[in-house]
Design an enzyme around this catalytic site. Structure first.
Site, PDB file in Angstrom:
ATOM      1  N   HIS A 138     -36.920  37.291  98.521  1.00 14.99           N
ATOM      2  CA  HIS A 138     -38.062  38.264  98.193  1.00 14.99           C
ATOM      3  C   HIS A 138     -39.497  37.598  99.183  1.00 14.99           C
ATOM      4  O   HIS A 138     -40.097  38.204 100.002  1.00 14.99           O
ATOM      5  CB  HIS A 138     -39.151  39.156  97.392  1.00 14.99           C
ATOM      6  CG  HIS A 138     -37.684  39.912  97.153  1.00 14.99           C
ATOM      7  ND1 HIS A 138     -38.115  41.623  96.419  1.00 14.99           N
ATOM      8  CD2 HIS A 138     -36.309  39.871  96.589  1.00 14.99           C
ATOM      9  CE1 HIS A 138     -37.023  42.288  96.384  1.00 14.99           C
ATOM     10  NE2 HIS A 138     -36.044  41.515  96.203  1.00 14.99           N
TER      11      HIS A 138
ATOM     12  N   HIS B 203     -26.499  39.523  94.757  1.00 14.66           N
ATOM     13  CA  HIS B 203     -25.909  40.082  93.747  1.00 14.66           C
ATOM     14  C   HIS B 203     -24.890  39.450  92.649  1.00 14.66           C
ATOM     15  O   HIS B 203     -24.274  40.171  92.022  1.00 14.66           O
ATOM     16  CB  HIS B 203     -25.740  42.087  94.266  1.00 14.66           C
ATOM     17  CG  HIS B 203     -26.473  43.046  94.599  1.00 14.66           C
ATOM     18  ND1 HIS B 203     -26.556  43.778  94.641  1.00 14.66           N
ATOM     19  CD2 HIS B 203     -28.015  41.579  94.536  1.00 14.66           C
ATOM     20  CE1 HIS B 203     -28.283  44.107  95.683  1.00 14.66           C
ATOM     21  NE2 HIS B 203     -28.750  43.606  95.216  1.00 14.66           N
TER      22      HIS B 203
END
Length: 747
Positions: free
Chosen positions: A108, A273
């Site tokens: 992020h 993920h």
């Protein structure tokens, strides 16, 4: 990799600046209005002020690169790994390992980068500063950074937050069995948020307005995320609905704004993920408090306090989506890809009230361990954005390739991750540390090493003679040097004169560069280069990149001499010439200016939103210019006659090619009036007040230096009777700055 939450429950921020006073023990809030509040249409020059001086605490002679190289790099990594596997009671680690949290933090941080203006990204460590530190997508990453404070405290100024945040992500991957491609340090910390970044038109977090997209439904430049306050896209799907087609479209759109292709996009999502989980133990609306910037003072920079259960561990609320992607959330393996492709998935509302996906026949229900007690079982889930990869035929083809070739998956994720976290750092020569790969990728805009000796003072003097004796004019030399050097942007350290890519596609065909004129100028430079290089009986050679900059310098010196000023512009040889094979055409297309106020190039006048003068300020910021430097350059470029198409617009002098202060003197005089001559208020005439005759043609790029109070204040210094010499010297300094912005070897 998205794990988002709701906006602050405190409402929109007040305009202006708040102050607290007391009256009989009762707090009274006073708000004063800024100039921007009083006059919202005023041209905002504040983004240029950062280039006027460092707002941080570091000494002027502090050299971060030198400090970083003193680190014991292996010791730093060991300390990070120790933190990663030492669970803290105040914020317990999922599965006893902070690795997935640190990967999300690093992702992020770097994932805000967008190609159009090169802004965003990990450099500067902006994730710890507003607004990014309080984005809904960064819920609970304040805890990740606070967990790393002992490491930052130990190494101090030798290790920036910007480097530490990204390095922690790399160490996390390695600690869970993944082989990374490499790591480079060199990101210096900023100490205030980046006001130059346009995050979008919306007034509220997680809001998406139609203004964010063009008529084809694609993100408008320079935006990179489809939702305000999210890194990429809504994990539930567009507008919070499990729409697979729309989600796949949004994914491809937003990742393309990071210069990621389909394979890189799938590799990043699938690789990221593979680790960790998302958190939605309950509805964020009901339990989660304000973000860090709105939190009470006693929270000391932490936000999103939750009153659900213990507020952490199994009770953590982040996105409102709940569950892991696989049964081995702290181990690198193929389980994410296999789970996604093997099972049928259907949407459901999770315990946090958000859309997520579960196996159709419940095959993976209660299959994953609990975050603290492995005997507490959780369902494996997928996001809408995950299932969209399986649904989209092109994305699915990549998933199937990875399933059939795990080694290809590993290598693709490693390189895509490396690109993600280094995309805003510029050329490899800026990369620091023992883990910098030997390989240079095309996205790093590679340059060849010089296999010759660069020119010295004697050779430079000879080249200057050849330039003066050629048929090149002052205007041609200035415009060519500017066209080459002004592509630089400090945001991601791309562009600039080095490489002489102005002679390659796509730059040589840009309208603003006047291709036919440019071809003729470059042909002359190539003749000079050949004559000089062929005449040498030693190893000294000149590159076309150096020759273009030198030609611009010579032209400016001649123009100053014509005005009666003897100036000597420093020239630092050492540039090399890139090849077309070293130049990614699509990647370089984003550097093409919509408008260039310095050359008075308006482009397509029907598309000006924002206003031209705002584009000028934005361009100046990317060139690291102050307001005064921008003003000096505009005045100089105009009197030199260096306008697009050799137009007379803005050339407010009877002696073009002579470096005088005429632009300012004639713009600021009161014998004339200024009249708009088109419906869009882009073009103007300066007319004699008595006769009404048109004396000059101008654009908004010109008139703003008389209309904006700050710019006029600078222009009046240069336009005064005693201001010309200062103007000439300031122009020369600003010119040299632009010509050497990309010379990182001179830092």
């Amino acid at each position: 990799m998205t794990d988002d939450s709701l906006p602050s429950e405190t409402g929109d921020a007040d305009e202006g600046t708040d102050h607290l006073a007391t009256d009989g023990g009762e707090a009274i809030r006073h708000t004063h209005q800024s100039n921007q509040d009083w006059w919202p249409n005023q041209l905002d020059l504040s983004i240029l002020d950062d280039h006027a001086g460092d707002v941080g605490p570091m000494d002027e002679d502090f050299d971060y690169a030198e400090a970083f190289e003193d680190l014991d790099f292996e010791a730093v990594k060991a300390d990070i790994e120790d933190v990663m596997t030492t669970s803290q009671d105040w914020w317990p680690a999922d599965y006893g390992h902070y690795g997935p949290l640190f990967i999300r933090m690093a992702w992020h941080s770097a994932g805000t980068y967008r190609t159009k203006d090169g802004r965003g990204g990990a450099s500067g460590g902006h994730q710890r500063l507003p607004p990014v530190n309080s984005w809904p997508d960064n819920v609970n990453l304040d805890k990740a950074r606070r967990l790393l404070w002992p490491v930052k405290r130990k190494y101090g100024t030798k290790l920036s937050w910007a480097d530490l945040i990204v390095l922690a992500g790399n160490v996390a991957l390695e600690s869970m069995g993944f082989e990374t491609f490499g790591f480079a340090g060199g990101r210096e910390d900023d100490f205030k948020g980046d006001d130059a970044v346009d995050w979008g038109p919306e007034q509220d977090w997680e809001m998406t307005s139609t203004e964010r997209f063009d008529e084809d439904g694609r993100l408008k430049h320079p935006l990179g995320n489809t939702v305000m306050g999210l890194i990429y896209v809504n994990p539930e799907g567009p507008n919070g609905e499990p729409d697979l087609d729309g989600s796949a479209t949004n994914i491809r759109d937003t990742f393309s704004h990071m210069a990621m292709n389909d394979k890189e996009t799938v590799a990043l999502i699938a690789g990221g993920h593979t680790f960790g989980k998302v958190h939605g133990a309950a509805d964020p609306d009901e339990h989660v408090g304000p973000e860090p910037e709105a939190a009470p003072i006693e929270e000391q920079g932490l936000g999103w306090d939750s009153d659900f259960g213990e507020g952490n561990g199994p009770d953590t609320i982040t996105s409102g989506i709940e569950g892991p992607w696989n049964t081995t959330p702290t181990q690198w393996d193929m389980s994410y890809v296999n789970n996604l492709l093997t099972y049928e998935w259907e949407p459901e509302k999770g315990p946090g009230g958000a859309w997520q996906w579960t196996t159709k026949d419940g095959e993976l229900n209660d299959a994953a361990p609990g975050v603290q007690d492995p005997s507490d079982k959780e369902d494996v889930m997928m996001l809408t954005t995950d299932v969209a990869l399986k649904h989209d035929p092109d994305f699915r083809a990549v998933l199937e390739e990875f399933r059939d070739d795990p080694r290809e998956f590993q290598e693709s994720f490693a390189k895509a991750w490396y690109k993600l976290i280094h995309r805003d750092m510029g050329p490899p020569e800026r990369f620091l540390g023992p883990e910098v790969p030997d390989e240079t990728m095309l996205w790093q805009d590679p340059l060849p090493d010089a296999d010759y000796e660069v020119v010295g003072e004697e050779e430079i003097a000879r080249l200057e003679e050849l330039i003066v004796d050629s048929d090149l004019s002052v205007v041609e030399c200035v415009k060519t040097a500017w066209a080459a050097a002004s592509t630089f942007r400090h945001s991601d350290k791309r562009g600039g004169a080095n490489g002489a890519r102005i002679r390659l596609e796509p730059q040589k065909s840009w309208e603003v560069n006047e291709p036919e004129r440019l071809d003729a100028v470059l042909e002359t430079y190539e003749e000079i280069q050949a004559e000089f290089n062929d005449s040498r009986d030693d190893d000294v050679r000149v590159s076309l990149a150096d020759l273009i900059v030198l030609g611009g310098n010579v032209a400016v010196e001649q123009a100053a001499a014509a005005a009666g000023y003897d100036v000597d512009i420093p020239f630092e040889p050492g540039r090399t010439d890139a090849t077309q094979a070293q130049t990614d055409v699509e990647s370089f297309e984003v550097l093409e200016p919509e408008a260039d106020g310095f050359r008075n190039y308006l482009g397509d006048a029907d598309d000006y939103e924002p206003r031209p003068e705002e584009l000028l300020v934005d361009k100046a910021e990317l060139l690291r210019l102050t307001a005064s430097e921008m003003t000096a350059l505009i005045g100089g470029m105009r009197t030199l006659g260096a306008t697009y198409g050799n137009s007379e617009r803005g050339v407010l002098t009877d002696e073009p090619g002579t470096l005088t202060n005429d632009f300012f003197a004639n713009l600021l005089g009161m014998d004339d009036e200024w009249v708009s001559v088109d419906d869009d208020d882009l073009l103007f005439e300066i007319r004699d007040r008595e006769t009404g005759e048109t004396e000059w043609e101008t654009t908004r790029f010109d008139l703003v230096f008389g209309s904006n109070s700050r710019l006029r204040a600078v222009a009046e210094v240069y336009g005064a009777d005693d201001g010309e010499e200062k103007f000439v010297n300031d122009f020369v300094d600003a010119w040299h700055k632009v010509m050497t912005n990309d010379r990182f070897d001179l830092d």
